[in-house]
Design an enzyme around this catalytic site. Sequence first.
Site, PDB file in Angstrom:
ATOM      1  N   ALA A  66       0.874  -1.384   0.021  1.00 62.42           N
ATOM      2  CA  ALA A  66       0.129   0.088   0.046  1.00 62.42           C
ATOM      3  C   ALA A  66       0.979   1.203  -0.104  1.00 62.42           C
ATOM      4  O   ALA A  66       2.157   1.097   0.563  1.00 62.42           O
ATOM      5  CB  ALA A  66      -0.726   0.021   1.227  1.00 62.42           C
ATOM      6  N   GLY A 110       0.569  -5.206   0.751  1.00 67.15           N
ATOM      7  CA  GLY A 110      -0.488  -5.282  -0.254  1.00 67.15           C
ATOM      8  C   GLY A 110      -0.117  -5.881  -1.447  1.00 67.15           C
ATOM      9  O   GLY A 110      -1.092  -6.542  -2.069  1.00 67.15           O
TER      10      GLY A 110
HETATM   11  N1  CO8 Z   1       4.723   3.287  -0.174  1.00 64.44           N
HETATM   12  C1  CO8 Z   1       5.056   4.415  -0.819  1.00 64.44           C
HETATM   13  N2  CO8 Z   1       6.129   4.415  -1.236  1.00 64.44           N
HETATM   14  C2  CO8 Z   1       6.942   3.569  -1.426  1.00 64.44           C
HETATM   15  C3  CO8 Z   1       6.625   2.387  -0.887  1.00 64.44           C
HETATM   16  C4  CO8 Z   1       5.341   2.303  -0.231  1.00 64.44           C
HETATM   17  N3  CO8 Z   1       4.759   1.172  -0.027  1.00 64.44           N
HETATM   18  N4  CO8 Z   1       7.584   1.142  -1.093  1.00 64.44           N
HETATM   19  C5  CO8 Z   1       8.769   2.205  -1.846  1.00 64.44           C
HETATM   20  N5  CO8 Z   1       8.161   3.324  -2.063  1.00 64.44           N
HETATM   21  C6  CO8 Z   1       8.981   4.660  -2.705  1.00 64.44           C
HETATM   22  C7  CO8 Z   1      10.047   5.198  -1.777  1.00 64.44           C
HETATM   23  O1  CO8 Z   1       9.511   6.080  -0.879  1.00 64.44           O
HETATM   24  C8  CO8 Z   1      10.974   5.549  -2.474  1.00 64.44           C
HETATM   25  O2  CO8 Z   1      10.457   6.751  -2.939  1.00 64.44           O
HETATM   26  P1  CO8 Z   1      11.511   8.040  -2.691  1.00 64.44           P
HETATM   27  O3  CO8 Z   1      12.627   7.964  -4.013  1.00 64.44           O
HETATM   28  O4  CO8 Z   1      10.429   9.375  -3.281  1.00 64.44           O
HETATM   29  O5  CO8 Z   1      12.164   8.128  -1.380  1.00 64.44           O
HETATM   30  C9  CO8 Z   1      10.920   4.712  -3.972  1.00 64.44           C
HETATM   31  O6  CO8 Z   1       9.724   4.011  -3.674  1.00 64.44           O
HETATM   32  C10 CO8 Z   1      11.894   3.473  -3.929  1.00 64.44           C
HETATM   33  O7  CO8 Z   1      11.995   2.723  -2.572  1.00 64.44           O
HETATM   34  P2  CO8 Z   1      13.519   2.756  -1.714  1.00 64.44           P
HETATM   35  O8  CO8 Z   1      14.299   4.065  -1.953  1.00 64.44           O
HETATM   36  O9  CO8 Z   1      13.025   2.430  -0.507  1.00 64.44           O
HETATM   37  O10 CO8 Z   1      14.028   1.391  -2.489  1.00 64.44           O
HETATM   38  P3  CO8 Z   1      14.910   0.351  -1.933  1.00 64.44           P
HETATM   39  O11 CO8 Z   1      15.455  -0.452  -3.019  1.00 64.44           O
HETATM   40  O12 CO8 Z   1      15.791   0.855  -0.938  1.00 64.44           O
HETATM   41  O13 CO8 Z   1      14.219  -0.434  -0.988  1.00 64.44           O
HETATM   42  C11 CO8 Z   1      11.976  -1.700  -0.333  1.00 64.44           C
HETATM   43  C12 CO8 Z   1      13.143  -1.213  -1.537  1.00 64.44           C
HETATM   44  C13 CO8 Z   1      12.778  -2.606   0.606  1.00 64.44           C
HETATM   45  C14 CO8 Z   1      10.943  -2.499  -1.110  1.00 64.44           C
HETATM   46  C15 CO8 Z   1      11.641  -0.413   0.530  1.00 64.44           C
HETATM   47  O14 CO8 Z   1      11.077   0.381  -0.304  1.00 64.44           O
HETATM   48  C16 CO8 Z   1      10.345  -0.512   1.130  1.00 64.44           C
HETATM   49  O15 CO8 Z   1      10.760  -1.477   2.533  1.00 64.44           O
HETATM   50  N6  CO8 Z   1       8.997  -0.468   0.804  1.00 64.44           N
HETATM   51  C17 CO8 Z   1       8.060  -0.556   1.981  1.00 64.44           C
HETATM   52  C18 CO8 Z   1       7.722  -1.904   2.243  1.00 64.44           C
HETATM   53  C19 CO8 Z   1       6.239  -2.099   2.886  1.00 64.44           C
HETATM   54  O16 CO8 Z   1       6.466  -1.810   4.228  1.00 64.44           O
HETATM   55  N7  CO8 Z   1       5.380  -2.317   2.296  1.00 64.44           N
HETATM   56  C20 CO8 Z   1       4.043  -2.667   3.153  1.00 64.44           C
HETATM   57  C21 CO8 Z   1       3.116  -1.534   3.168  1.00 64.44           C
HETATM   58  S1  CO8 Z   1       1.917  -1.756   4.371  1.00 64.44           S
HETATM   59  C22 CO8 Z   1       0.713  -2.440   3.482  1.00 64.44           C
HETATM   60  O17 CO8 Z   1       0.708  -2.948   2.335  1.00 64.44           O
HETATM   61  C23 CO8 Z   1      -0.435  -2.687   4.090  1.00 64.44           C
HETATM   62  C24 CO8 Z   1      -1.442  -3.466   3.617  1.00 64.44           C
HETATM   63  C25 CO8 Z   1      -2.792  -3.196   3.743  1.00 64.44           C
HETATM   64  C26 CO8 Z   1      -3.570  -3.682   2.744  1.00 64.44           C
HETATM   65  C27 CO8 Z   1      -3.346  -3.163   1.513  1.00 64.44           C
HETATM   66  C28 CO8 Z   1      -4.284  -2.252   1.318  1.00 64.44           C
HETATM   67  C29 CO8 Z   1      -3.901  -1.085   0.352  1.00 64.44           C
END
Ligand code: CO8
Length: 259
Positions: A66, A110
Site C-alpha cells: 500500500a 499489499g
Molecule cells: N509506499 C510508498 N512509497 C514507497 C513504498 C510504499 N509501500 N515502497 C517504496 N516506496 C518508494 C520509496 O519511498 C522511494 O521513494 P523516494 O525515492 O521518493 O524516497 C521509492 O519508492 C524507492 O524505494 P526505496 O528507496 O525504499 O528502494 P529500496 O530499493 O531502498 O528498498 C524496499 C525497497 C525494501 C521495497 C523498500 O522500499 C520498502 O521497504 N518499502 C516498503 C515496503 C512495505 O513496508 N510495504 C508494506 C506497506 S503496508 C501495506 O501494504 C499494508 C497493506 C494493507 C492492505 C493493503 C491495502 C492497500
Amino acid sequence: TETYENILVETKGKVGIIRLNRPKALNALSDGLVTDLEKALNAFEDDAAIHVIVVTGSERAFAAGADIKEMAKFTYQDTYLNDFITKKWGRLATCRKPTIAAVAGYALGGGCELAMMADFIIAADNAKFGQPEITIGTIPGAGGTQRLTRAVGKAKAMELCLTGRMMDAEEAERSGLVARVVPAADLMDEALKTAEKIAGFSRPVTMMAKESVNRALETGLNDGLLFERRVFHATFALDDQKEGMDAFVNKRPPNFTDR
Ligand code: CO8
C-alpha cells in the site's frame, strides 16, 4: 483500450494484460492505482473476447505494498468509514475469469496480498515476498494473514507476519505460495504462454474449474466434492464437452466455441 495514469493495459489474443506502473514508488498501491486496476479488471471481465487476465509489475517490483505516504495520515475513522481497503482492492479476487500474477522483484504487504488474490502466481527468480506491515506499526489488511496462511501454513505465515522478513522465490515455491519460478528474463514469456494455453480451452469450462478449486477453500470436503460433481455434470450440457471428447476420439485438435 482506455488509457490510465497508474497502469498499462494491453491485450494479446485472448489474454488481457495489466501492468502496474508507478515506477518511482515501486508500484506502491495508491488509491489512484487501485482505482485504475479495478476499472481495467471490470473491462476485461466484461469483454467476452478476453479469456484470461495477467497482472504484472516491473522487473524491480510487482508492488511494494500500500502507498505508505498516502496511508500514513489516515485516522481510524477514515479507514472504517471508507472500508479501507476491501472495496476496490478485492476486485482481483472476485474475477470469474482465470487470473495469473506474474511477479518479479518486490511483492510486499499489499503487493503480496494482491498477488495472492490471483488464481496463481508465476514468480521470477528475483521475486521477494513478504508482509512487512509489522515493521511500520500495522498488520496486513487485504488477506495477508488469511490467504498467506492457507497458502504456506501457520508456521511460515506466522513467522513472516510477525517478523516482516521477506522470502525469496525459491522458498516461496517450496512452501506453496507460487506455482512456478522462472528466470527473470523469461517471466512475461512464460506467463503469457501459460495464459494462452488456458485461453485456448473452453471459456466456460476454465471458469467452472476455477470456481470448483476455489470452493475447496470455503467448504468441508464432502460439500466441496458435491459442488465439484454438480459442476462436472454440468459440463456435459456444453457443446465444448462434446467437441473436446469427440476431438480426442477422432484424433483431431478440438475447436472450442465457448458454448
Ligand atoms: N509506499 C510508498 N512509497 C514507497 C513504498 C510504499 N509501500 N515502497 C517504496 N516506496 C518508494 C520509496 O519511498 C522511494 O521513494 P523516494 O525515492 O521518493 O524516497 C521509492 O519508492 C524507492 O524505494 P526505496 O528507496 O525504499 O528502494 P529500496 O530499493 O531502498 O528498498 C524496499 C525497497 C525494501 C521495497 C523498500 O522500499 C520498502 O521497504 N518499502 C516498503 C515496503 C512495505 O513496508 N510495504 C508494506 C506497506 S503496508 C501495506 O501494504 C499494508 C497493506 C494493507 C492492505 C493493503 C491495502 C492497500
